[in-house]
Write an enzyme that holds these catalytic residues in place. Structure first.
Site, mmCIF file in Angstrom:
data_model
loop_
_atom_site.group_PDB
_atom_site.id
_atom_site.type_symbol
_atom_site.label_atom_id
_atom_site.label_comp_id
_atom_site.label_asym_id
_atom_site.label_seq_id
_atom_site.Cartn_x
_atom_site.Cartn_y
_atom_site.Cartn_z
ATOM 1 C CD GLU A 76 15.865 30.527 57.437
ATOM 2 O OE1 GLU A 76 15.093 30.189 58.347
ATOM 3 O OE2 GLU A 76 15.733 31.564 56.788
ATOM 4 C CG ASP A 77 14.681 27.466 53.966
ATOM 5 O OD1 ASP A 77 14.888 27.484 55.193
ATOM 6 O OD2 ASP A 77 13.818 28.162 53.411
#
Length: 763
Positions: free
Chosen positions: A108-109
């Site tokens: 996600e990051d």
């Protein structure tokens, strides 16, 4: 710049550099300390020692998040490490779950993808990380649906591997433990979401310790004053509780030694949130909550003696010493709860004249209670435990996911219906025992047995008596379902069911039927066009649909087939004779374009209000009594109540109490619209509140109540009084200025001799 200034700048730069280096060394030390703590917990577990694999996951995640910090200033890797420690130490999961916890935010990051996780580890770790990765990008037109879609994705992955939701629980728990660093509106959103979905889900999965902590942490941020008050009260009563426990335990210990049992006896204090819930549901003060703590007796099984028999042996010892309360006996040893919970509960009158709840369980039962599904799996692998209600519940979730409601928020509500484990036990005609949620109906039971039986259900016989589909079942009922192949689900059936499985199956059939009827209606419309000699162009179809007041083609066709719309003999004439202004007006209304068009064409176009969420939104009332907010009709807060704001579609701010159930759903599903708020000055007494007064029925008591209220210049809207057997209960609706008025009035009323309690209640 002078030489002196240049020298000073160099000194400052050197100091800053040295400070940064010190901070980096401290951070590295803390990170390494946390990793070593994780490894100690992992090596102390019963899992296979895959140290290299866990170390590899840690180094990978650390490098991926290098240089990134959390809102509280910690290096980001501290969060995955904390989640991994919860997964390992508090849930007892192994290396696959630990690796997933360490890498759960990488996709996600950072620029890494799920395929990279698979190449570096294996398919299982990648699958868990994929399930934990939130949906990225602006996938949905309505951002408010995002959380519901994320939860749907989580459940889809959970149906393949339950560990994905266990890691998610650990992630949520650590986020709640560090919530203090977030902005107030974010705190409300996350706390509400936690209470709405994650705490009930933890309960259903048997994660008792995590469920309790999630509830208490949510409560702490939503009701800080109440949290502090109850916490202080618990600390103040600790000495008396300990004395009560010792007085109870002394004679019991001697008798248990005679059984030659290895056991542990301890007191478990009720959680702060549970105490607050009981105070509100029973309308009683803290001092009147009698079951503040329970005593647990956790034993090690001995020899060939069955755990169940040992539970009853301990029960016999306790009831030989103390008088039992028969209506409070709960046998969850013979029939575990739907979340796998097993124990024998009884309530006895202690030596100090107070009722005390006793929970008797084996060490295995206790571990399943604390660690839920993780411990359940461990014992199942050792062939100690057979399939439990947890397996059945997981199967039910899988069935719901096969035919999910297209509306994400409705889907979320449907799943939530099955998260609570208050349950009843009913029997089939052949004596087979079935578990259903409390409040389940005969129709729920039919769908529980088989989908086809539910679809064709006409009624039921409960204990040999004919009952309707909507009949609510009770524990111990014997139920026979009556069916007919000519029967099929009806729309009103949705009002008869309480289980998610039944609702999902009914909705799926109704959607299929509606589409079939819409297709038949479309054929009738085409025939009508053909008969009139008109080509059924998109333009003509849309104009005809709008002529009859529909904004969706499928709804129009469905109404035609159902006979709710009678097509005209001359379609061309009907469409031509329409007033074009009416058509334009309806199109604007049907598709939400009216206001937008008007605003574009007007010089007085209103600007969309911008809310600064970094500061609380001030709730005020001007000298004319005009407010910049709207009171929610569901909970009717007044100035001084703990509230939050919800930004409505028209930019108005609707104010809800923190404890409002509808507000809880809003916080969970519409987090971006939540505002933290603060009350300002108010000049008019225009807020409605309700007080409940209970006391001894005496002559003149009503007059005394009326005098107290009038002395504070408060207007009574409504007053209802009921008396029975010398006791009266009075409900008073009145207009007040703020919470301070309520508090002053409650104190004044409680001083009246005949009155026992005064409580503010929801209407």
């Amino acid at each position: 710049m002078t030489d002196m200034d240049e020298k000073k700048n160099k000194v400052d730069e050197k100091k800053n550099r040295e400070h940064e280096e010190r901070e980096e060394i401290i951070s590295e030390f803390r990170i390494q300390q946390q990793f070593e703590a994780l490894m100690s917990e992992y090596l102390a577990s019963n899992h296979r020692r895959k140290v290299e694999r866990v170390t590899k996951a840690f180094n990978f995640a650390k490098n991926a998040h290098n240089g990134v910090k959390r809102r509280d200033g910690d290096p980001y890797i501290m969060h995955p490490l904390a989640v991994a420690r919860i997964v390992c130490g508090e849930m007892g999961l192994g290396s696959t779950s630990i690796c997933a916890a360490l890498t759960h935010d990488v996709v996600e990051d950072t620029d890494f993808e799920v395929i990279d996780i698979e190449h570096m580890f294996d398919h299982k770790v990648a699958e868990l990380v994929d399930g934990l990765t939130k949906i990225a990008g602006d996938v949905f037109a309505n951002k408010d649906l995002k959380q519901a879609e994320n939860f749907r994705k989580l459940l889809l992955t959970m149906s393949n591997d339950i560990r994905v939701v266990l890691v998610k629980m650990a992630d949520r728990l650590h986020n709640m433990r560090t919530l203090a660093s977030m902005r107030a509106d974010k705190q409300f959103k996350i706390a509400g979401e936690t209470m709405f979905i994650y705490a009930p889900l933890a309960h259903r999965l048997g994660l008792f310790a995590i469920k309790t902590e999630l509830e208490d942490l949510s409560f702490k941020y939503e009701h800080p004053d109440d949290f502090k008050f109850i916490n202080k009260k618990l600390a103040g009563s600790e000495e008396s509780r300990q004395r009560l426990f010792e007085n109870f335990a002394k004679p019991v210990r001697q008798r248990l030694q005679d059984l030659e049992l290895t056991y542990d006896m301890k007191a478990r204090v009720k959680s702060i949130y549970s105490i607050w819930s009981k105070m509100n549901s029973k309308s009683v003060p803290f001092e009147d909550v009698y079951d503040l703590f329970a005593i647990r007796i956790i034993f090690e099984p001995t020899g060939d003696v069955d755990e169940k028999n040992l539970c009853w042996d301990i029960y016999a010892v306790i009831t030989d010493i103390y008088r039992t309360r028969p209506d409070r006996l709960r046998d969850w040893v013979s029939r575990p709860k739907a979340n796998g919970y097993q124990a024998l509960h009884c309530t006895v009158m202690g030596p100090d004249g107070e009722w005390i709840e006793i929970q008797i369980r084996s060490k295995r039962m206790d571990e399943i209670d604390e660690k839920g599904f993780a411990a359940h799996w461990k014992y199942k692998e050792n062939n100690i435990d057979e399939d439990t209600e947890l397996d059945k519940w997981l199967h039910t979730i899988t069935e719901i996911l096969e035919n999910p409601n297209p509306n994400s928020l409705d889907f979320l509500d449907t799943i939530k219906m099955n998260l609570f484990s208050s349950e009843i036990f009913v029997f089939t005609p052949k004596g087979e025992l079935k578990t259903l949620p409390k409040g389940a109906t005969a129709l729920d039971f039919a769908y529980n047995l088989h989908t086809n039986l539910g679809d064709t259900c006409m009624g039921a016989k409960v204990n040999h008596h004919l009952v309707p589909l909507s009949h609510k079942l009770e524990s111990g009922d014997q139920v026979q379902i009556l069916s007919s192949q000519s029967q099929s689900p009806k729309v009103e059936w949705l009002n008869y069911v309480t289980t998610a499985k039944a609702r999902t199956k009914i909705e799926a059939v109704l959607r299929r039927e509606r589409k079939e009827l819409a297709r038949a209606g479309a054929e009738k419309v085409m025939q009508a066009f053909s008969k009139a000699g008109v080509e059924p162009t998109q333009s003509f179809l849309d104009r005809l649909m709008i002529y009859f007041g529909f904004s969706r083609r499928e709804d129009f066709y469905y109404a035609v087939e159902k006979g709710n719309v009678a097509l005209p003999d001359n379609i061309r004439k009907a469409v031509r004779e329409q007033d074009s202004n009416t058509i334009i007006k309806y199109v604007k209304k049907a598709f939400g374009m009216g206001k937008k068009k008007q605003a574009v064409s007007s010089d007085e176009r209103p600007e969309k209000q911008v809310f600064d969420k970094s500061h609380p939104y001030e709730l005020y009332e001007n000298a004319l009594g005009v407010r910049n907010y709207v009171i929610a009709s569901c909970c009717k807060p007044i100035p001084g109540d703990e509230v939050f704001g919800f930004i409505n579609d028209d930019d108005s701010v609707i104010v809800h109490k923190h404890s409002c159930n509808i507000g809880l759903r809003l916080k969970s599903n519409f987090g971006d619209r939540i505002l933290s708020t603060v009350w300002s000055s108010h000049v008019s007494k225009s807020f409605e509140a309700t007080l409940q007064v209970v006391g001894i029925d005496a002559v003149g008591v009503l007059t005394d109540i009326a005098k107290s209220i009038s002395s504070y210049n408060m207007n009574i809207i409504r007053l209802l009084v009921e008396t029975k057997d010398g006791v009266f209960e009075c409900k008073i609706n009145l207009l007040v200025h703020d919470v301070a008025d309520i508090q002053k009035l409650c104190i004044a009323l409680s001083k009246i001799k005949s009155i026992q309690s005064v409580t503010r209640v929801a209407e």
